[in-house]
Design a protein around this motif. Structure first.
Motif, PDB file in Angstrom:
ATOM      1  N   ILE A 173       0.812  -1.214   0.000  1.00  0.00           N
ATOM      2  CA  ILE A 173       0.000   0.000   0.000  1.00  0.00           C
ATOM      3  C   ILE A 173       0.848   1.268   0.000  1.00  0.00           C
ATOM      4  O   ILE A 173       0.684   2.147  -0.848  1.00  0.00           O
ATOM      5  CB  ILE A 173      -0.977   0.013   1.195  1.00  0.00           C
ATOM      6  CG1 ILE A 173      -1.974  -1.138   1.068  1.00  0.00           C
ATOM      7  CG2 ILE A 173      -1.703   1.361   1.290  1.00  0.00           C
ATOM      8  CD1 ILE A 173      -2.948  -1.255   2.228  1.00  0.00           C
ATOM      9  N   TYR A 174       1.767   1.391   0.937  1.00  0.00           N
ATOM     10  CA  TYR A 174       2.443   2.663   1.160  1.00  0.00           C
ATOM     11  C   TYR A 174       3.707   2.884   0.322  1.00  0.00           C
ATOM     12  O   TYR A 174       4.109   4.026   0.112  1.00  0.00           O
ATOM     13  CB  TYR A 174       2.792   2.805   2.649  1.00  0.00           C
ATOM     14  CG  TYR A 174       1.578   2.853   3.532  1.00  0.00           C
ATOM     15  CD1 TYR A 174       0.858   4.027   3.689  1.00  0.00           C
ATOM     16  CD2 TYR A 174       1.118   1.719   4.192  1.00  0.00           C
ATOM     17  CE1 TYR A 174      -0.270   4.088   4.490  1.00  0.00           C
ATOM     18  CE2 TYR A 174      -0.008   1.756   5.006  1.00  0.00           C
ATOM     19  CZ  TYR A 174      -0.700   2.938   5.148  1.00  0.00           C
ATOM     20  OH  TYR A 174      -1.818   2.986   5.935  1.00  0.00           O
ATOM     21  N   LEU A 175       4.341   1.827  -0.147  1.00  0.00           N
ATOM     22  CA  LEU A 175       5.615   1.977  -0.835  1.00  0.00           C
ATOM     23  C   LEU A 175       5.600   1.827  -2.359  1.00  0.00           C
ATOM     24  O   LEU A 175       6.556   2.257  -3.009  1.00  0.00           O
ATOM     25  CB  LEU A 175       6.634   0.975  -0.268  1.00  0.00           C
ATOM     26  CG  LEU A 175       6.985   1.123   1.215  1.00  0.00           C
ATOM     27  CD1 LEU A 175       8.123   0.178   1.587  1.00  0.00           C
ATOM     28  CD2 LEU A 175       7.334   2.559   1.581  1.00  0.00           C
ATOM     29  N   PRO A 176       4.586   1.210  -2.976  1.00  0.00           N
ATOM     30  CA  PRO A 176       4.658   1.009  -4.436  1.00  0.00           C
ATOM     31  C   PRO A 176       4.885   2.283  -5.241  1.00  0.00           C
ATOM     32  O   PRO A 176       5.632   2.272  -6.236  1.00  0.00           O
ATOM     33  CB  PRO A 176       3.302   0.377  -4.763  1.00  0.00           C
ATOM     34  CG  PRO A 176       2.928  -0.362  -3.522  1.00  0.00           C
ATOM     35  CD  PRO A 176       3.405   0.518  -2.409  1.00  0.00           C
ATOM     36  N   ALA A 177       4.255   3.390  -4.859  1.00  0.00           N
ATOM     37  CA  ALA A 177       4.424   4.623  -5.636  1.00  0.00           C
ATOM     38  C   ALA A 177       5.850   5.154  -5.519  1.00  0.00           C
ATOM     39  O   ALA A 177       6.406   5.682  -6.489  1.00  0.00           O
ATOM     40  CB  ALA A 177       3.426   5.684  -5.163  1.00  0.00           C
ATOM     41  N   PHE A 178       6.457   4.994  -4.346  1.00  0.00           N
ATOM     42  CA  PHE A 178       7.855   5.414  -4.180  1.00  0.00           C
ATOM     43  C   PHE A 178       8.791   4.490  -4.955  1.00  0.00           C
ATOM     44  O   PHE A 178       9.760   4.939  -5.577  1.00  0.00           O
ATOM     45  CB  PHE A 178       8.224   5.421  -2.697  1.00  0.00           C
ATOM     46  CG  PHE A 178       7.564   6.515  -1.913  1.00  0.00           C
ATOM     47  CD1 PHE A 178       8.059   7.808  -1.947  1.00  0.00           C
ATOM     48  CD2 PHE A 178       6.436   6.251  -1.142  1.00  0.00           C
ATOM     49  CE1 PHE A 178       7.444   8.828  -1.226  1.00  0.00           C
ATOM     50  CE2 PHE A 178       5.819   7.260  -0.419  1.00  0.00           C
ATOM     51  CZ  PHE A 178       6.316   8.554  -0.457  1.00  0.00           C
ATOM     52  N   GLU A 179       8.499   3.204  -4.937  1.00  0.00           N
ATOM     53  CA  GLU A 179       9.328   2.247  -5.679  1.00  0.00           C
ATOM     54  C   GLU A 179       9.282   2.542  -7.175  1.00  0.00           C
ATOM     55  O   GLU A 179      10.312   2.507  -7.863  1.00  0.00           O
ATOM     56  CB  GLU A 179       8.862   0.818  -5.400  1.00  0.00           C
ATOM     57  CG  GLU A 179       9.728  -0.239  -6.060  1.00  0.00           C
ATOM     58  CD  GLU A 179       9.327  -1.654  -5.682  1.00  0.00           C
ATOM     59  OE1 GLU A 179      10.055  -2.589  -6.062  1.00  0.00           O
ATOM     60  OE2 GLU A 179       8.287  -1.822  -5.016  1.00  0.00           O
ATOM     61  N   ALA A 180       8.078   2.845  -7.675  1.00  0.00           N
ATOM     62  CA  ALA A 180       7.957   3.179  -9.098  1.00  0.00           C
ATOM     63  C   ALA A 180       8.696   4.476  -9.419  1.00  0.00           C
ATOM     64  O   ALA A 180       9.320   4.606 -10.476  1.00  0.00           O
ATOM     65  CB  ALA A 180       6.481   3.311  -9.480  1.00  0.00           C
ATOM     66  N   ALA A 181       8.639   5.448  -8.506  1.00  0.00           N
ATOM     67  CA  ALA A 181       9.347   6.713  -8.712  1.00  0.00           C
ATOM     68  C   ALA A 181      10.841   6.485  -8.867  1.00  0.00           C
ATOM     69  O   ALA A 181      11.510   7.138  -9.668  1.00  0.00           O
ATOM     70  CB  ALA A 181       9.080   7.663  -7.545  1.00  0.00           C
ATOM     71  N   VAL A 182      11.375   5.517  -8.102  1.00  0.00           N
ATOM     72  CA  VAL A 182      12.803   5.207  -8.147  1.00  0.00           C
ATOM     73  C   VAL A 182      13.151   4.385  -9.381  1.00  0.00           C
ATOM     74  O   VAL A 182      14.046   4.734 -10.156  1.00  0.00           O
ATOM     75  CB  VAL A 182      13.229   4.469  -6.861  1.00  0.00           C
ATOM     76  CG1 VAL A 182      14.654   3.932  -6.997  1.00  0.00           C
ATOM     77  CG2 VAL A 182      13.122   5.404  -5.663  1.00  0.00           C
ATOM     78  N   LYS A 183      12.445   3.275  -9.570  1.00  0.00           N
ATOM     79  CA  LYS A 183      12.810   2.328 -10.610  1.00  0.00           C
ATOM     80  C   LYS A 183      12.378   2.758 -12.003  1.00  0.00           C
ATOM     81  O   LYS A 183      13.088   2.530 -12.989  1.00  0.00           O
ATOM     82  CB  LYS A 183      12.223   0.958 -10.282  1.00  0.00           C
ATOM     83  CG  LYS A 183      12.833   0.307  -9.043  1.00  0.00           C
ATOM     84  CD  LYS A 183      12.248  -1.075  -8.820  1.00  0.00           C
ATOM     85  CE  LYS A 183      12.905  -1.785  -7.647  1.00  0.00           C
ATOM     86  NZ  LYS A 183      12.332  -3.140  -7.421  1.00  0.00           N
ATOM     87  N   GLU A 184      11.196   3.353 -12.126  1.00  0.00           N
ATOM     88  CA  GLU A 184      10.680   3.755 -13.437  1.00  0.00           C
ATOM     89  C   GLU A 184      10.899   5.243 -13.716  1.00  0.00           C
ATOM     90  O   GLU A 184      11.229   5.622 -14.843  1.00  0.00           O
ATOM     91  CB  GLU A 184       9.191   3.419 -13.524  1.00  0.00           C
ATOM     92  CG  GLU A 184       8.888   1.928 -13.379  1.00  0.00           C
ATOM     93  CD  GLU A 184       7.398   1.649 -13.289  1.00  0.00           C
ATOM     94  OE1 GLU A 184       6.619   2.409 -13.927  1.00  0.00           O
ATOM     95  OE2 GLU A 184       6.998   0.702 -12.579  1.00  0.00           O
ATOM     96  N   GLY A 185      10.708   6.059 -12.688  1.00  0.00           N
ATOM     97  CA  GLY A 185      10.845   7.497 -12.888  1.00  0.00           C
ATOM     98  C   GLY A 185      12.263   8.010 -12.774  1.00  0.00           C
ATOM     99  O   GLY A 185      12.535   9.139 -13.171  1.00  0.00           O
ATOM    100  N   GLN A 186      13.178   7.177 -12.228  1.00  0.00           N
ATOM    101  CA  GLN A 186      14.571   7.605 -12.028  1.00  0.00           C
ATOM    102  C   GLN A 186      14.630   8.941 -11.289  1.00  0.00           C
ATOM    103  O   GLN A 186      15.407   9.837 -11.628  1.00  0.00           O
ATOM    104  CB  GLN A 186      15.293   7.716 -13.370  1.00  0.00           C
ATOM    105  CG  GLN A 186      15.335   6.423 -14.180  1.00  0.00           C
ATOM    106  CD  GLN A 186      16.166   5.342 -13.470  1.00  0.00           C
ATOM    107  OE1 GLN A 186      17.309   5.545 -13.113  1.00  0.00           O
ATOM    108  NE2 GLN A 186      15.562   4.172 -13.279  1.00  0.00           N
ATOM    109  N   VAL A 187      13.791   9.066 -10.254  1.00  0.00           N
ATOM    110  CA  VAL A 187      13.702  10.325  -9.525  1.00  0.00           C
ATOM    111  C   VAL A 187      15.038  10.660  -8.867  1.00  0.00           C
ATOM    112  O   VAL A 187      15.765   9.781  -8.397  1.00  0.00           O
ATOM    113  CB  VAL A 187      12.571  10.252  -8.476  1.00  0.00           C
ATOM    114  CG1 VAL A 187      12.931   9.332  -7.305  1.00  0.00           C
ATOM    115  CG2 VAL A 187      12.194  11.628  -7.981  1.00  0.00           C
TER     116      VAL A 187
END
Length: 482
Positions: A173-187
């Motif tokens: 619930i709480y971490l998927p959006a952050f994980e995507a930001a790192v892995k896919e968004g290269q934030v």
């Protein structure tokens, strides 16, 4: 030419050559918003809030975009990219190098004051939308900082409350959006939250910052604390915090970190790692290889982007079919308009996310024009106006002023102290119209306290108070942040 300015070298080589030329003070400056030696040619790291548009003063206003939560309702990654693209372009034009956004916290309670900054309650939707916004920002040459990591989902005691969450719930619930930001968004950056997560504050939470973020996900950017969220020096840097966002009188990095290095509590390798992470993202995004923006959004661009903001708002609207005439919508009748956004031009919310609007008209005026003279339009504010900035600012002790005598009859005499119990000499005095205080974000040091004194004059008398005309008022407020 300085060796780290050679664009033929890889980013890692440029970072290492610059680190080799930096003193400890230079490296520490990169970790708390300080100024390294000008001879190094390191661009200034200018931060700006902006989950719903680039914040700033009225004279430098950018495009006021629809609320991020409305963008989430569009279910459209292409629209989300355009949303981020506008923010990125205006950030670059304003000279901003690190944009503090987007917000991808999950909506868990409607009473959370930051819910409008995120994209709703669905982890997948938040991940997809946030990632597209990040790409839109960073492809304009501006670093994005996804926030607030993690489980920063309620208003009550949000600076100190402890979110106790099992591993599966965190991951689902709480971490998927952050994980995507790192892995896919290269934030480029991740902002650590105020609250505790399973007993440790976000800015010194080793399982979140190091084990999950840097080790599991392979995050190569840098971790920023939320404003005034750093709780320690040694514990924070060992946990994985790279950059402290704070005020000069409440600093855990800088001189305290230098002393920790001298005492052998923090190895220089950790300093190199954190400063190097900041420099790496600055090189990667191109800050070393171009001139900064001029500081203003071009007027002709602003006009076009306001039109794009309108299209984004239209794409976010959810339409309901009025079957059977259930809703009282017709050519006749009175129209009730309720809410401060009808007159204050607040597309999303106030505080650190408020974006000034350059619009000349208001939604209420537009409704009145559309209704015509044949229909009556009634307006009610509904709730108190959203504060668009601090209303009780803490300056230096030199700014102490004498309270005018009339303050006790007209308004309140407001005194602030740099102690938690109203003791000592006040460091600020002013006349306040009311007690509408945005305390946490007013730059007040913690612990601190304040007192408001005045006289309330009732407009009417009744019952036992028939002969009681003037009521003295004294209110105090303390702020304690561990």
């Amino acid at each position: 030419m300085k060796p780290w300015m050679n664009k033929v070298l890889s980013v890692d080589e440029r970072v290492q050559r610059l680190l080799d030329a930096m003193t400890l003070d230079d490296k520490l400056a990169m970790m708390h918003g300080g100024t390294p030696d000008a001879a190094l040619g390191i661009p200034a790291l200018k931060l700006n809030d902006g989950p719903g548009g680039v914040t700033g003063p009225e004279e430098a206003a950018g495009t006021q975009l629809p609320a991020p939560v409305a963008l989430g309702a569009a279910f459209d990654q292409e629209a989300a990219y355009r949303y981020g693209e506008i923010i990125g372009k205006e950030s670059r034009e304003r000279g901003t190098s690190l944009l503090l956004g987007p917000t991808v916290n999950i909506a868990r309670t409607p009473l959370n004051g930051r819910t409008f900054e995120g994209y709703g309650e669905d982890p997948y939707l938040s991940a997809a939308t946030g990632t597209a916004v990040i790409r839109g920002i960073q492809e304009q040459g501006v670093m994005a900082c996804v926030k607030h990591y993690a489980a920063n989902n309620q208003e009550a005691d949000r600076f100190t409350q402890n979110s106790i969450i099992d591993e599966r719930t965190l991951r689902e619930i709480y971490l998927p959006a952050f994980e995507a930001a790192v892995k896919e968004g290269q934030v480029a950056s991740v902002m650590a939250s105020y609250n505790k997560i399973n007993g440790a504050h976000g800015a010194e939470n080793q399982p979140l910052l190091t084990r999950i973020l840097k080790d599991n996900w392979g995050f190569e950017g840098f971790v920023v604390s939320d404003f005034l969220a750093t709780q320690s020096t040694v514990k924070s840097i060992h946990a994985g915090l790279d950059y402290e966002l704070t005020l000069p009188f409440k600093r855990y990095y800088g001189e305290p970190l230098k002393e920790a290095v001298a005492q052998g509590l923090v190895p220089i390798s950790l300093i190199d790692a954190s400063a190097g992470r900041v420099l790496k993202e600055m090189f990667r995004i191109g800050l070393f290889d171009r001139a900064p923006g001029e500081g203003m959004v071009p007027a002709e661009q602003l006009t076009m982007r306001e039109e794009e903001a309108l299209r984004l708002a239209e794409e976010s609207i959810v339409l309901l079919k009025n079957e059977g005439g259930l809703l009282p919508i017709g050519a006749q009748g009175t129209i009730a308009v309720i809410g401060q956004a009808a007159v204050h031009l607040i597309a999303s919310g106030g505080g650190s996310a408020h974006v000034p609007s350059g619009a000349k008209g208001t939604p209420l005026q537009a409704i009145e024009r559309r209704a015509g003279k044949g229909r009556k339009v009634l307006y009610a504010q509904g709730t108190a106006p959203v504060p668009t900035g601090p209303s009780f600012v803490y300056p230096s002790p030199l700014a102490f002023l004498t309270v005018p005598a009339e303050a006790f009859e007209n308004g309140l005499a407001a005194l602030s102290y740099d102690t938690p119990d109203l003791s000592g000499e006040p460091v600020r005095a002013e006349t306040a119209a009311n007690l509408n205080i945005n305390w946490q974000f007013a730059g007040v040091p913690h612990p601190a306290s304040a007192r408001w004194t005045g006289t309330l004059v009732p407009q009417e008398t009744a019952g036992l108070f028939t002969d009681f005309r003037r009521v003295p008022l004294m209110a105090g407020r303390r702020a304690r942040h561990r």
